[in-house]
Scaffold this motif. Structure first.
Motif, mmCIF file in Angstrom:
data_model
loop_
_atom_site.group_PDB
_atom_site.id
_atom_site.type_symbol
_atom_site.label_atom_id
_atom_site.label_comp_id
_atom_site.label_asym_id
_atom_site.label_seq_id
_atom_site.Cartn_x
_atom_site.Cartn_y
_atom_site.Cartn_z
ATOM 1 N N GLN A 147 96.842 -63.489 132.504
ATOM 2 C CA GLN A 147 97.527 -62.724 133.300
ATOM 3 C C GLN A 147 96.447 -61.707 133.949
ATOM 4 O O GLN A 147 95.400 -61.337 133.141
ATOM 5 N N GLU A 148 96.210 -61.392 135.092
ATOM 6 C CA GLU A 148 95.288 -60.644 135.616
ATOM 7 C C GLU A 148 95.758 -59.119 135.459
ATOM 8 O O GLU A 148 96.887 -58.691 135.653
ATOM 9 N N LEU A 149 94.877 -58.283 134.794
ATOM 10 C CA LEU A 149 95.345 -56.794 134.414
ATOM 11 C C LEU A 149 94.449 -56.097 135.489
ATOM 12 O O LEU A 149 93.521 -56.255 136.013
ATOM 13 N N HIS A 150 95.633 -54.971 135.911
ATOM 14 C CA HIS A 150 95.140 -53.974 137.198
ATOM 15 C C HIS A 150 95.883 -52.812 136.730
ATOM 16 O O HIS A 150 97.092 -52.710 136.523
ATOM 17 N N VAL A 151 94.927 -51.550 136.917
ATOM 18 C CA VAL A 151 95.381 -50.239 136.853
ATOM 19 C C VAL A 151 95.768 -49.845 138.153
ATOM 20 O O VAL A 151 95.052 -49.843 139.211
ATOM 21 N N THR A 152 97.000 -49.183 138.438
ATOM 22 C CA THR A 152 97.178 -48.649 139.642
ATOM 23 C C THR A 152 97.613 -47.005 139.119
ATOM 24 O O THR A 152 98.340 -46.737 138.477
ATOM 25 N N ILE A 153 97.392 -46.093 140.121
ATOM 26 C CA ILE A 153 97.833 -44.657 140.205
ATOM 27 C C ILE A 153 98.861 -44.354 140.980
ATOM 28 O O ILE A 153 98.600 -44.669 142.422
ATOM 29 N N PRO A 199 88.109 -45.361 143.036
ATOM 30 C CA PRO A 199 87.295 -45.153 142.139
ATOM 31 C C PRO A 199 87.883 -45.473 140.597
ATOM 32 O O PRO A 199 87.308 -46.108 139.541
ATOM 33 N N LEU A 200 88.719 -44.507 140.367
ATOM 34 C CA LEU A 200 89.258 -44.470 139.020
ATOM 35 C C LEU A 200 90.162 -45.571 138.564
ATOM 36 O O LEU A 200 90.031 -46.139 137.497
ATOM 37 N N GLU A 201 90.954 -46.180 139.610
ATOM 38 C CA GLU A 201 91.670 -47.389 139.450
ATOM 39 C C GLU A 201 90.609 -48.410 139.071
ATOM 40 O O GLU A 201 90.885 -49.438 138.198
ATOM 41 N N ALA A 202 89.491 -48.688 139.713
ATOM 42 C CA ALA A 202 88.687 -49.674 139.478
ATOM 43 C C ALA A 202 87.794 -49.539 137.976
ATOM 44 O O ALA A 202 88.056 -50.573 137.495
ATOM 45 N N GLN A 203 87.738 -48.351 137.810
ATOM 46 C CA GLN A 203 86.908 -48.417 136.783
ATOM 47 C C GLN A 203 87.816 -48.376 135.487
ATOM 48 O O GLN A 203 87.398 -49.071 134.268
ATOM 49 N N LEU A 204 89.160 -47.915 135.360
ATOM 50 C CA LEU A 204 90.293 -48.180 134.400
ATOM 51 C C LEU A 204 90.466 -49.555 134.244
ATOM 52 O O LEU A 204 90.971 -50.130 133.111
ATOM 53 N N SER A 258 88.542 -52.159 135.034
ATOM 54 C CA SER A 258 87.478 -52.603 134.386
ATOM 55 C C SER A 258 87.389 -52.487 132.984
ATOM 56 O O SER A 258 87.115 -53.422 131.982
ATOM 57 N N ALA A 259 87.619 -51.405 132.533
ATOM 58 C CA ALA A 259 87.842 -50.946 131.112
ATOM 59 C C ALA A 259 88.847 -51.964 130.288
ATOM 60 O O ALA A 259 88.879 -52.312 129.210
ATOM 61 N N LEU A 260 90.070 -51.876 130.814
ATOM 62 C CA LEU A 260 91.188 -52.548 130.501
ATOM 63 C C LEU A 260 90.879 -53.979 130.275
ATOM 64 O O LEU A 260 91.076 -54.739 129.231
ATOM 65 N N GLN A 261 90.229 -54.656 131.192
ATOM 66 C CA GLN A 261 89.805 -56.172 131.331
ATOM 67 C C GLN A 261 88.685 -56.248 130.089
ATOM 68 O O GLN A 261 88.609 -57.516 129.428
#
Length: 51
Positions: A2-8, A23-28, A30-33
């Motif tokens: 499953q692809e992980l992705h954070v959205t605000i 940028p915060l979504e991208a950073q979070l 990346s950290a989650l992945q």
């Protein structure tokens, strides 16, 4: 896998949150992945220093 992705959720967000959202979504994300990758047994290798 499953692809992980954070959205605000932008509802009710002020201008500062709106500007930092992408940028915060991208950073979070990346950290989650990275965290998911380090927990995966397939990506874990034995250390050459352990016996």
């Amino acid at each position: 896998m499953q692809e992980l992705h954070v959205t605000i959720d932008p509802d009710g967000a002020d201008l500062a949150v709106q500007r930092l959202q992408e940028p915060l979504e991208a950073q979070l994300t990346s950290a989650l992945q990275r965290a998911a990758d380090t927990r995966s047994p397939a990506t874990t290798t034995a250390s050459p220093w352990t016996r």
